[in-house]
Every structure is written in C-alpha cells, then in structure tokens.
Scaffold this motif. Sequence first.
Motif, PDB file in Angstrom:
ATOM      1  N   PHE A  86       0.832  -1.209   0.000  1.00 39.77           N
ATOM      2  CA  PHE A  86       0.000   0.000   0.000  1.00 39.77           C
ATOM      3  C   PHE A  86       0.865   1.256   0.000  1.00 39.77           C
ATOM      4  O   PHE A  86       0.598   2.220  -0.738  1.00 39.77           O
ATOM      5  N   SER A  87       1.911   1.244   0.808  1.00 38.26           N
ATOM      6  CA  SER A  87       2.745   2.445   0.950  1.00 38.26           C
ATOM      7  C   SER A  87       3.401   2.852  -0.360  1.00 38.26           C
ATOM      8  O   SER A  87       3.707   4.028  -0.573  1.00 38.26           O
ATOM      9  N   GLN A  88       3.626   1.889  -1.245  1.00 40.23           N
ATOM     10  CA  GLN A  88       4.282   2.191  -2.511  1.00 40.23           C
ATOM     11  C   GLN A  88       3.300   2.505  -3.631  1.00 40.23           C
ATOM     12  O   GLN A  88       3.656   3.186  -4.593  1.00 40.23           O
ATOM     13  N   LYS A  89       2.075   2.035  -3.504  1.00 43.26           N
ATOM     14  CA  LYS A  89       1.114   2.171  -4.601  1.00 43.26           C
ATOM     15  C   LYS A  89       0.153   3.337  -4.442  1.00 43.26           C
ATOM     16  O   LYS A  89      -0.362   3.851  -5.437  1.00 43.26           O
ATOM     17  N   THR A  90      -0.106   3.754  -3.192  1.00 44.25           N
ATOM     18  CA  THR A  90      -1.093   4.813  -3.009  1.00 44.25           C
ATOM     19  C   THR A  90      -0.574   6.127  -3.588  1.00 44.25           C
ATOM     20  O   THR A  90       0.568   6.525  -3.328  1.00 44.25           O
ATOM     21  N   PRO A  91      -1.365   6.816  -4.415  1.00 42.77           N
ATOM     22  CA  PRO A  91      -0.883   8.062  -5.029  1.00 42.77           C
ATOM     23  C   PRO A  91      -0.684   9.185  -4.029  1.00 42.77           C
ATOM     24  O   PRO A  91       0.181  10.035  -4.219  1.00 42.77           O
ATOM     25  N   VAL A  92      -1.489   9.195  -2.962  1.00 39.80           N
ATOM     26  CA  VAL A  92      -1.348  10.201  -1.907  1.00 39.80           C
ATOM     27  C   VAL A  92      -1.055   9.467  -0.595  1.00 39.80           C
ATOM     28  O   VAL A  92      -1.844   8.629  -0.159  1.00 39.80           O
ATOM     29  N   PHE A  93       0.068   9.773  -0.005  1.00 45.51           N
ATOM     30  CA  PHE A  93       0.472   9.131   1.242  1.00 45.51           C
ATOM     31  C   PHE A  93      -0.101   9.965   2.394  1.00 45.51           C
ATOM     32  O   PHE A  93       0.551  10.865   2.909  1.00 45.51           O
ATOM     33  N   GLY A  94      -1.321   9.665   2.766  1.00 45.53           N
ATOM     34  CA  GLY A  94      -2.035  10.457   3.766  1.00 45.53           C
ATOM     35  C   GLY A  94      -1.602  10.110   5.173  1.00 45.53           C
ATOM     36  O   GLY A  94      -2.184   9.224   5.822  1.00 45.53           O
ATOM     37  N   VAL A  95      -0.607  10.803   5.688  1.00 46.11           N
ATOM     38  CA  VAL A  95       0.018  10.438   6.957  1.00 46.11           C
ATOM     39  C   VAL A  95      -0.992  10.407   8.101  1.00 46.11           C
ATOM     40  O   VAL A  95      -1.062   9.433   8.856  1.00 46.11           O
ATOM     41  N   GLY A  96      -1.777  11.462   8.257  1.00 43.49           N
ATOM     42  CA  GLY A  96      -2.742  11.503   9.348  1.00 43.49           C
ATOM     43  C   GLY A  96      -3.737  10.365   9.291  1.00 43.49           C
ATOM     44  O   GLY A  96      -4.065   9.753  10.319  1.00 43.49           O
ATOM     45  N   PHE A  97      -4.207  10.062   8.098  1.00 41.28           N
ATOM     46  CA  PHE A  97      -5.178   8.980   7.962  1.00 41.28           C
ATOM     47  C   PHE A  97      -4.515   7.612   8.139  1.00 41.28           C
ATOM     48  O   PHE A  97      -5.154   6.669   8.604  1.00 41.28           O
ATOM     49  N   PRO A 102     -10.285  15.514  14.068  1.00 42.26           N
ATOM     50  CA  PRO A 102      -9.723  16.089  12.841  1.00 42.26           C
ATOM     51  C   PRO A 102      -8.471  16.918  13.087  1.00 42.26           C
ATOM     52  O   PRO A 102      -7.531  16.876  12.279  1.00 42.26           O
ATOM     53  N   GLU A 103      -8.429  17.659  14.190  1.00 42.54           N
ATOM     54  CA  GLU A 103      -7.263  18.490  14.460  1.00 42.54           C
ATOM     55  C   GLU A 103      -6.032  17.652  14.811  1.00 42.54           C
ATOM     56  O   GLU A 103      -4.895  18.082  14.596  1.00 42.54           O
ATOM     57  N   VAL A 104      -6.243  16.456  15.332  1.00 48.31           N
ATOM     58  CA  VAL A 104      -5.122  15.555  15.615  1.00 48.31           C
ATOM     59  C   VAL A 104      -4.612  14.935  14.314  1.00 48.31           C
ATOM     60  O   VAL A 104      -3.400  14.826  14.094  1.00 48.31           O
ATOM     61  N   ILE A 105      -5.523  14.551  13.448  1.00 45.64           N
ATOM     62  CA  ILE A 105      -5.125  14.067  12.117  1.00 45.64           C
ATOM     63  C   ILE A 105      -4.294  15.135  11.411  1.00 45.64           C
ATOM     64  O   ILE A 105      -3.240  14.840  10.824  1.00 45.64           O
ATOM     65  N   ALA A 106      -4.749  16.380  11.486  1.00 46.67           N
ATOM     66  CA  ALA A 106      -4.029  17.487  10.850  1.00 46.67           C
ATOM     67  C   ALA A 106      -2.642  17.671  11.464  1.00 46.67           C
ATOM     68  O   ALA A 106      -1.691  18.032  10.759  1.00 46.67           O
ATOM     69  N   ALA A 107      -2.507  17.421  12.771  1.00 47.71           N
ATOM     70  CA  ALA A 107      -1.205  17.563  13.429  1.00 47.71           C
ATOM     71  C   ALA A 107      -0.210  16.528  12.916  1.00 47.71           C
ATOM     72  O   ALA A 107       0.985  16.820  12.758  1.00 47.71           O
TER      73      ALA A 107
END
Length: 300
Positions: free
Chosen positions: A167-178, A190-195
């Motif tokens: 997944f880490s190599q194939k996903t076009p957007v590496f959404g760290v918070g998610f 949401p504010e923690v995800i944003a952090a």
Amino acid sequence: MEFLRTPDERFANLPGYPFAPHYVQVDDSEGGSLRMHYLDEGPAGAPVVLMLHGEPSWSYLYRKMIPIVTAAGYRVIAPDLIGFGKSDKPTQRTDYTYQRHVDWVRSLLRQLALKDMTLVCQDWGGLIGLRLAGEHPDWFARVVAANTMLPTGDHHPGEAFLKWQAFSQKTPVFGVGFIVMGGCATPMAPEVIAAYDAPFPDESYKEGARQFPLLVPVTPEDPAAPANRAAWETLMKFDKPFLCAFSDKDPITAKAAPVLQKLIPGCAGQPHTTIENGGHFLQEDQGEKLAEVVVAFIRG
C-alpha cells in the motif's frame, strides 16, 4: 544532500504539543549536514527516558506520555527521525537507508552525551533503538519495547506487514494523518489528524515516509540484515531490565513480544503487559496508560 525544511508555521498551535524545539546538526554522510529536531523536557539532571517514534509519525505521538513521565521526575528526549516532524527531509528516496537512520540517532545521543537511558521504542523506533541497544548496551539502563521488533530478514514478516508495504508504494497520496488513524483502535479528532500531517506540506516532503517500509529487512540478503544479526548477538546477552508493553489490537507486531521475551535475558521476571484497546500506535490510543507502565517499570 538536498533536503526540505517544513516551515515553522505548520507547527503553530498544535493540540497538546506545547513543547519547545531543540536541534542538532547530524552528518549527512555526503559532506553536508542535516538539522535534527528533538524535545527535551523535564529536569536537566534527571534520569533520561528516550522515546523513539516510528513510521509515519513524529514526536507528536508522545505528547500524552511526556507530561506524565516528566512529572514523575524524569527527563524525556524525543527526537524526530530525519524525514519526519521538524527534522530536515532529504528529497531523494535513496538518501534514506537503515544505516543512516541508525547513525543519525546515534549522533544525537552522542552530542547530548546521554547515558543510563531508558529506551521506549515503537515501530521503527524499535528497529533503530534496539539496534543501538545491541551496538551500545552500556548506553542503556533498561528497555521498553512497544509494538516493535528487530528483524533480520530470516523470518517471514507476516501478511499484514506485506500488505502495508505494498500500500505504501502504490497509493498516489500518502495520507500520513489517515494512516496513523488507520493504525489506531480509538477515534482521532480532525485536528489531531491534521497535526500528524503538519510536517508534510505536500508529497515532496514524504520521501522518507515512503521509503521506510522498503527498508525493513524481509529477506536474509537485505543490506541491514548482517548488522541486525550482530546486534541480536548482544541482545541475547542483554540482562538489564527489558519490558514488553504491546497492545492488544496490532496485527503487524503481535507475534514479536513472545520472541523478545524468549531471546532476551533481561525479559525474565519482568511485568510484561498487554495494553487493552490499543492499536499499532498505542501511544495515541493509550498514551497515558503506557506512560504509567514506563514510570512503574523504572521505579520497580
């Protein structure tokens, strides 16, 4: 080595993270240097608790634990690995190697002249921290391993890890918070995800985060395998207190705790614990509980 530096304004007013920044310069091994960020909280002369984060988090992961550990009278050092948090982020995937990550943390510990540390490590914090404990056992007074391992590539890493790696190599957007939220057993605001997203203004800042899953030794021929095997030779003689504090809802590292307890002499007779309702990122899910376990372990 070319690198990016996340603008300071990205870190303004993050919830639960009032800590002052500290920095050292570490050798990039190419004739230059990189700025490495770390937190330094608690009494300056107190026993040190070194908290090492993993992938793709940063020192923000330890925000719930730091006040509890410092209130108990200890000094906390919590670095951001190169490529994460407030530390510099080299721009090329090939800039990141297992050996360089170990060397960068080693440089920090040497510059701060830390000794008799309690190591608290999770995920890649363990891949780096346990390697250092194997190479410098005299630096550490005790170890708390939480959802981590020191792999040599001689055993299958498990399907859950291989799925994450793909997944880490194939996903076009590496959404760290998610990604962090997906590794938790409890909801994240949401504010923690944003952090968790704050260190990464765009995808160009995430080369280190993208590369980490590929650096885990999964075959015996991996470049990091010999050094990890050598570290294990020391760890299998490590008789200082060693505690496993794993969570109950992490499919990636669940099988590691029994292996550590079997192979490391310092595990004998210790109050190993399973922290309930915690996912892979148990510091996020149950940080207060883990901090209490750490404090009790040091005092015990």
